[in-house]
Scaffold this active site. Structure first.
Site, PDB file in Angstrom:
ATOM      1  N   LYS A 149       0.828  -1.204   0.000  1.00  0.00           N
ATOM      2  CA  LYS A 149       0.000   0.000   0.000  1.00  0.00           C
ATOM      3  C   LYS A 149       0.870   1.265   0.000  1.00  0.00           C
ATOM      4  CE  LYS A 149      -2.247  -1.746   3.551  1.00  0.00           C
ATOM      5  NZ  LYS A 149      -1.881  -3.170   3.461  1.00  0.00           N
ATOM      6  N   ARG A 230      10.225  -0.188   9.237  1.00  0.00           N
ATOM      7  CA  ARG A 230      10.435  -0.691  10.589  1.00  0.00           C
ATOM      8  C   ARG A 230      11.911  -0.677  10.932  1.00  0.00           C
ATOM      9  NH1 ARG A 230       6.485   0.587  12.014  1.00  0.00           N
ATOM     10  NH2 ARG A 230       4.765  -0.492  13.001  1.00  0.00           N
ATOM     11  N   GLU A 259      13.641   2.059  20.011  1.00  0.00           N
ATOM     12  CA  GLU A 259      12.926   3.344  20.057  1.00  0.00           C
ATOM     13  C   GLU A 259      12.483   3.621  21.475  1.00  0.00           C
ATOM     14  OE1 GLU A 259       9.818   3.549  17.080  1.00  0.00           O
ATOM     15  OE2 GLU A 259      11.177   2.934  15.491  1.00  0.00           O
ATOM     16  N   HIS A 278       9.989   8.430  14.496  1.00  0.00           N
ATOM     17  CA  HIS A 278       8.833   7.590  14.125  1.00  0.00           C
ATOM     18  C   HIS A 278       7.581   8.446  13.878  1.00  0.00           C
ATOM     19  CE1 HIS A 278       7.222   3.227  14.533  1.00  0.00           C
ATOM     20  NE2 HIS A 278       6.469   3.915  13.688  1.00  0.00           N
ATOM     21  N   LEU A 279       7.717   9.344  12.896  1.00  0.00           N
ATOM     22  CA  LEU A 279       6.635  10.301  12.615  1.00  0.00           C
ATOM     23  C   LEU A 279       5.789   9.918  11.405  1.00  0.00           C
ATOM     24  CD1 LEU A 279       8.406  13.777  13.095  1.00  0.00           C
ATOM     25  CD2 LEU A 279       6.893  12.559  14.676  1.00  0.00           C
ATOM     26  N   GLY A 280       6.094   8.754  10.797  1.00  0.00           N
ATOM     27  CA  GLY A 280       5.416   8.396   9.545  1.00  0.00           C
ATOM     28  C   GLY A 280       3.903   8.532   9.596  1.00  0.00           C
ATOM     29  N   ALA A 281       3.301   8.129  10.706  1.00  0.00           N
ATOM     30  CA  ALA A 281       1.831   8.139  10.786  1.00  0.00           C
ATOM     31  C   ALA A 281       1.317   9.388  11.492  1.00  0.00           C
ATOM     32  CB  ALA A 281       1.358   6.904  11.534  1.00  0.00           C
TER      33      ALA A 281
HETATM   34  N1  LIG Z   1       6.871   4.944   9.912  1.00  0.00           N
HETATM   35  C1  LIG Z   1       5.622   4.783  10.195  1.00  0.00           C
HETATM   36  O1  LIG Z   1       5.079   5.475  11.040  1.00  0.00           O
HETATM   37  C2  LIG Z   1       4.817   3.745   9.462  1.00  0.00           C
HETATM   38  C3  LIG Z   1       3.468   3.996   9.195  1.00  0.00           C
HETATM   39  C4  LIG Z   1       2.721   3.023   8.538  1.00  0.00           C
HETATM   40  C5  LIG Z   1       3.326   1.820   8.177  1.00  0.00           C
HETATM   41  N2  LIG Z   1       4.626   1.618   8.475  1.00  0.00           N
HETATM   42  C6  LIG Z   1       5.290   0.379   8.064  1.00  0.00           C
HETATM   43  O2  LIG Z   1       5.442   0.394   6.647  1.00  0.00           O
HETATM   44  C7  LIG Z   1       5.566  -0.938   6.169  1.00  0.00           C
HETATM   45  C8  LIG Z   1       4.733  -1.124   4.917  1.00  0.00           C
HETATM   46  O3  LIG Z   1       3.367  -0.939   5.224  1.00  0.00           O
HETATM   47  P1  LIG Z   1       2.229  -1.198   4.110  1.00  0.00           P
HETATM   48  O4  LIG Z   1       0.970  -0.712   4.709  1.00  0.00           O
HETATM   49  O5  LIG Z   1       2.651  -0.693   2.795  1.00  0.00           O
HETATM   50  O6  LIG Z   1       2.242  -2.785   4.095  1.00  0.00           O
HETATM   51  P2  LIG Z   1       1.701  -3.740   2.936  1.00  0.00           P
HETATM   52  O7  LIG Z   1       1.439  -5.041   3.577  1.00  0.00           O
HETATM   53  O8  LIG Z   1       0.626  -3.093   2.147  1.00  0.00           O
HETATM   54  O9  LIG Z   1       2.969  -3.899   1.973  1.00  0.00           O
HETATM   55  C9  LIG Z   1       4.122  -4.599   2.335  1.00  0.00           C
HETATM   56  C10 LIG Z   1       4.718  -5.180   1.070  1.00  0.00           C
HETATM   57  O10 LIG Z   1       5.966  -5.791   1.403  1.00  0.00           O
HETATM   58  C11 LIG Z   1       6.098  -6.959   0.617  1.00  0.00           C
HETATM   59  N3  LIG Z   1       7.068  -7.830   1.248  1.00  0.00           N
HETATM   60  C12 LIG Z   1       6.908  -8.657   2.312  1.00  0.00           C
HETATM   61  N4  LIG Z   1       8.066  -9.282   2.588  1.00  0.00           N
HETATM   62  C13 LIG Z   1       8.970  -8.838   1.677  1.00  0.00           C
HETATM   63  C14 LIG Z   1      10.332  -9.116   1.449  1.00  0.00           C
HETATM   64  N5  LIG Z   1      11.001  -9.997   2.202  1.00  0.00           N
HETATM   65  N6  LIG Z   1      10.955  -8.474   0.442  1.00  0.00           N
HETATM   66  C15 LIG Z   1      10.290  -7.578  -0.330  1.00  0.00           C
HETATM   67  N7  LIG Z   1       8.978  -7.299  -0.177  1.00  0.00           N
HETATM   68  C16 LIG Z   1       8.331  -7.911   0.828  1.00  0.00           C
HETATM   69  C17 LIG Z   1       4.701  -7.534   0.560  1.00  0.00           C
HETATM   70  O11 LIG Z   1       4.541  -8.377  -0.548  1.00  0.00           O
HETATM   71  C18 LIG Z   1       3.859  -6.263   0.427  1.00  0.00           C
HETATM   72  O12 LIG Z   1       3.595  -5.972  -0.937  1.00  0.00           O
HETATM   73  C19 LIG Z   1       5.206  -1.823   7.350  1.00  0.00           C
HETATM   74  O13 LIG Z   1       6.400  -2.274   7.954  1.00  0.00           O
HETATM   75  C20 LIG Z   1       4.506  -0.881   8.302  1.00  0.00           C
HETATM   76  O14 LIG Z   1       4.601  -1.315   9.627  1.00  0.00           O
HETATM   77  C21 LIG Z   1       5.387   2.546   9.099  1.00  0.00           C
HETATM   78  O1  LIG Z   2       2.806   0.787  11.929  1.00  0.00           O
HETATM   79  C1  LIG Z   2       2.360   1.924  11.972  1.00  0.00           C
HETATM   80  O2  LIG Z   2       1.164   2.192  11.784  1.00  0.00           O
HETATM   81  C2  LIG Z   2       3.295   3.042  12.209  1.00  0.00           C
HETATM   82  O3  LIG Z   2       4.538   2.600  12.588  1.00  0.00           O
HETATM   83  C3  LIG Z   2       2.759   4.114  13.098  1.00  0.00           C
HETATM   84  O4  LIG Z   2       3.095   3.971  14.430  1.00  0.00           O
HETATM   85  P1  LIG Z   2       2.472   4.979  15.506  1.00  0.00           P
HETATM   86  O5  LIG Z   2       1.012   4.685  15.571  1.00  0.00           O
HETATM   87  O6  LIG Z   2       3.139   4.694  16.789  1.00  0.00           O
HETATM   88  O7  LIG Z   2       2.712   6.356  15.012  1.00  0.00           O
END
Ligand SMILES: NC(=O)c1ccc[n+]([C@@H]2O[C@H](COP(=O)([O-])OP(=O)(O)OC[C@H]3O[C@@H](n4cnc5c(N)ncnc54)[C@H](O)[C@@H]3O)[C@@H](O)[C@H]2O)c1
Ligand SMILES: O=C(O)[C@H](O)COP(=O)(O)O
Length: 526
Positions: A149, A230, A259, A278-281
Site C-alpha cells: 500500500k 520498521r 525506540e 517515528h513520525l510516519g503516521a
Molecule cells: N513509519 C511509520 O510510522 C509507518 C506507518 C505506517 C506503516 N509503516 C510500516 O510500513 C511498512 C509497509 O506498510 P504497508 O501498509 O505498505 O504494508 P503492505 O502489507 O501493504 O505492503 C508490504 C509489502 O511488502 C512486501 N514484502 C513482504 N516481505 C517482503 C520481502 N522480504 N521483500 C520484499 N517485499 C516484501 C509484501 O509483498 C507487500 O507488498 C510496514 O512495515 C509498516 O509497519 C510505518
Molecule cells: O505501523 C504503523 O502504523 C506506524 O509505525 C505508526 O506507528 P504509531 O502509531 O506509533 O505512530
C-alpha cells in the site's frame, strides 16, 4: 459495562467511539509492570507503537477480548500469544498509508536537499549556501523495496516527479508492478542501479537486517536509503560505517532498532543523515483515520460483532461471515456432535464442504467446525481466533475437501471424526427457513433437528427394539421428545436418533447396549 484501556496517545474521536459501549481509561506512558498490574480489569486494550504487548501482559489480561493497534504494524504485539488466548488483534491497515508514504517522500527530498541541516544553520544565524548544494530526484532511479500500500503510493508520486522506478517484492506479479509503473527486479539489481532506495516492507525474520554490510556494499557511492518501515530492517551500525566510509551517500530514517533511539553512531553524522522520531503516521488526518478504524472494531467486538481487520483470524472477513452466519452455526453444531460421538480425544477430522459451500469463501466453516469440535474440552475458551491453533496444539489432523457435485441440499457439510470411540460421521444442512437438519449419521439417512440431549444407537432393524428402548428410558424417568430410525435396507443395520427432554443418567448407556439387537449407543449434549 466493558472497560477499555488506551495506553498510547490516540485521537479523541477514538475515545468518543469507545465511550459509546465502555468505560474508557486513557493511561499513557505506563511501565510494563504497571500495565501488568492493571490489565486484568480490562476487556480491551487500544495501543499505538509505544506499548509493547508481551506474552506476560497478555497472560495478565484475563478479561481481554481484543487488542486494537491504531496503525499498521503489530510487531509490538505478541500475536501468537494473543491467538492462543483467543484474543482478537485488529489494526488499521490503510488509515495511515498516505501519511507514511508522504513522510518517505519528504525524507527523500530532505536528504537530497539537506533541508534539516540548512534549516538548523539558518536558525543558528548563518547564511551558508555552498555547504548545502543538493541533488535533484528528477530522472533518477528510485528502488522501492515492498510494493504494497505505502510502496505503491510512493511509486505514484515519484513517477509524477519524473523518477524511474524499480521495485523488489517477491509477492507481487510483474503485471501489478507494471500497472504501478515499476519494473520488477531482483533485490541485487535494485541495489546496484538505484540512486534512492526506499523500504516499505514488514519486519519479519527474513527482512531483519535485510540491508547489511554486504548489501550496502552493492549500492552506488551516490545512493541514499530511506527507511520509514520498521527499525531493524537496516543494520544501523553497518549503515553508519557505510556512510562514514563513503560507500553510500546518505540515509533518512524514521524508525530504529531501539525506540527511542538512545546512543547511536548515526546521530554523530552530518547532513548526509536525516532522523525523525517515528513520525510516519503522525498527521492529523492519519490519526483520525486510525482512531476511528480501530475504535469501531473494538466497539463491535465488545458488542459481539466481528472485526473487519483482525490480523489473527485469517480469512474471517466480516462480510463473508455475515453471508455464512447460518452455516457457521451448522458447522459448530456438527463439530460438537461428531466430536462427542468420536469420544473426545479426536485425532483426525475430515471436513467436506458440499454443494454451494464447496468454494474457498467457505473457509470460515472449517474454523467453526473446529470450534464446535473443541467446545466440550475448552468451553468458552475456544473461539474463532484460537480454534485452529488449539486443534493443531492438540495434534488434531484436519483434512478439508470440497465437493460441488453433492446437490441434495443447496449446501451441506459432512464431518467425519476419528477419536477414542472410533470413527463417526455426520452430515447436516439448512432448511429453507435456516433451521439445522442432521441428514446423515454414519452413512444412514436421517432427517432430524439437533436438540440439547440426544441419544444415538446402532442396532439391527427388527421388531420390538424401539419398544424395549422406550421402556428402559422410561424406567430411568427419561422422556423421549422425538425418535427417528435411519436405515438403508429393511431388517439390516440401522441407527436410531432420539431427542430427549432430560440428560441421560450415568450408567444407562451400558444398560441400553444390553438390549438384544442394539450394538452401540452414544449420548450427546449440545
Ligand atoms: N513509519 C511509520 O510510522 C509507518 C506507518 C505506517 C506503516 N509503516 C510500516 O510500513 C511498512 C509497509 O506498510 P504497508 O501498509 O505498505 O504494508 P503492505 O502489507 O501493504 O505492503 C508490504 C509489502 O511488502 C512486501 N514484502 C513482504 N516481505 C517482503 C520481502 N522480504 N521483500 C520484499 N517485499 C516484501 C509484501 O509483498 C507487500 O507488498 C510496514 O512495515 C509498516 O509497519 C510505518
Ligand atoms: O505501523 C504503523 O502504523 C506506524 O509505525 C505508526 O506507528 P504509531 O502509531 O506509533 O505512530
Amino acid at each position: 459495562m466493558s472497560k477499555v484501556l488506551v495506553s498510547d496517545p490516540i485521537d479523541q474521536v477514538g475515545v468518543d467511539i469507545l465511550s459509546q459501549v465502555a468505560t474508557v481509561d486513557v493511561k499513557t506512558g505506563l511501565k510494563p509492570e504497571e500495565l501488568i498490574e492493571i490489565i486484568g480489569e480490562y476487556d480491551a486494550l487500544m495501543i499505538r507503537s509505544g506499548t509493547r504487548v508481551t506474552q506476560e501482559i497478555i497472560e495478565a489480561g484475563t478479561q481481554l477480548k481484543i487488542i486494537g493497534r491504531a496503525g499498521v504494524g503489530v510487531d509490538n504485539v505478541d500475536v501468537p500469544a494473543a491467538t492462543r488466548k483467543g484474543i482478537v488483534v485488529v489494526n488499521s491497515p490503510e488509515g495511515n498509508t498516505i501519511a507514511a508514504a508522504e513522510h518517505a517522500l519528504a525524507m527523500m527530498l530532505s536528504l537530497s536537499r539537506h533541508i534539516p541541516d540548512a534549516n538548523a544553520s539558518v536558525k543558528s544565524g548563518e547564511w551558508d549556501r555552498k555547504t548545502f548544494v543538493g541533488a535533484e530526484v528528477y530522472k533518477k532511479t528510485l528502488g522501492i523495496v515492498g510494493l504494497g500500500k505505502i510502496g505503491s503510493h510512493v511509486a505514484a508520486v515519484a513517477k509524477a516527479m519524473g523518477m524511474k522506478l524499480l521495485a523488489y517484492d517477491p509477492f507481487i506479479s510483474t503485471e501489478r508492478a507494471e500497472q504501478i509503473g515499476c519494473q520488477l527486479v531482483e533485490l541485487d539489481l535494485l541495489l546496484q542501479q538505484a540512486d534512492y532506495i526506499t523500504l516499505h516492507i514488514p519486519k519479519t525474520p527474513e527482512t531483519t537486517h535485510l540491508i547489511n554490510t554486504e548489501r550496502l556494499s552493492k549500492m552506488k557511492p551516490s545512493a541514499r536509503i530511506i527507511n520509514c518501515a520498521r527499525g531493524g530492517i537496516i543494520d544501523e551500525e553497518a549503515l553508519a560505517v557505510a556512510i562514514k566510509e563513503g560507500k553510500i551517500s546518505g540515509a533518512a530514517l524514521d524508525v530504529f532498532e531501539k525506540e527511542p533511539i538512545g546512543e547511536s553512531s548515526l546521530k554523530a553524522l552530518g547532513k548526509e543523515v536525516v532522523l525523525t522520531p517515528h513520525l510516519g503516521a503522525s498527521t492529523t488526518e492519519a490519526q483520525v483515520n486510525v482512531a476511528i478504524d480501530v475504535a469501531e472494531q473494538i466497539r463491535d467486538v465488545l458488542l459481539g460483532l466481528p472485526a473487519r481487520s483482525a490480523v489473527n483470524i485469517p480469512g474471517l472477513n466480516p462480510d463473508v461471515i455475515e453471508e455464512l452466519k447460518p452455516y457457521m452455526q451448522l458447522a459448530e453444531t456438527l463439530g460438537n456432535l461428531v466430536g462427542q460421538l468420536a469420544g473426545g480425544r479426536v485425532e483426525l477430522l475430515n471436513i467436506r464442504l458440499q454443494g454451494e459451500l464447496a468454494t474457498n469463501r467457505s473457509q470460515p466453516l472449517v474454523v467453526a467446525s473446529l470450534k464446535g469440535l473443541l467446545y466440550k474440552a475448552l468451553r468458552e475458551r475456544v473461539n474463532y481466533v484460537n480454534a485452529s491453533i488449539e486443534a493443531k496444539e492438540r495434534g488434531i489432523r484436519v483434512i478439508e475437501t470440497r465437493d460441488a457435485a453433492v446437490q441434495d441440499y443447496a449446501g451441506s457439510l459432512h464431518l467425519e471424526a476419528t477419536g477414542s470411540l472410533g470413527t463417526h460421521a455426520v452430515t447436516g444442512a439448512l432448511l429453507g427457513d435456516g433451521e439445522i437438519r442432521l441428514t446423515n449419521l454414519d452413512g444412514f439417512p436421517i432427517n432430524v433437528p439437533p436438540s440439547q440431549h440426544m441419544l444415538f444407537t446402532l442396532h439391527r432393524d427388527m421388531p420390538g427394539i424401539i419398544g424395549k428402548l422406550g421402556s428402559l428410558l422410561g424406567s430411568f424417568n427419561v422422556n423421549i421428545a422425538s425418535m427417528q430410525v435411519g436405515r438403508k435396507i429393511v431388517r439390516g443395520d440401522a441407527v436410531m436418533v432420539l431427542s430427549l427432554d432430560d440428560p441421560l443418567p450415568d450408567g444407562i448407556l451400558s444398560e441400553i447396549t444390553k438390549v438384544p439387537g442394539i450394538r452401540d449407543a452414544y449420548t450427546v449434549t449440545l
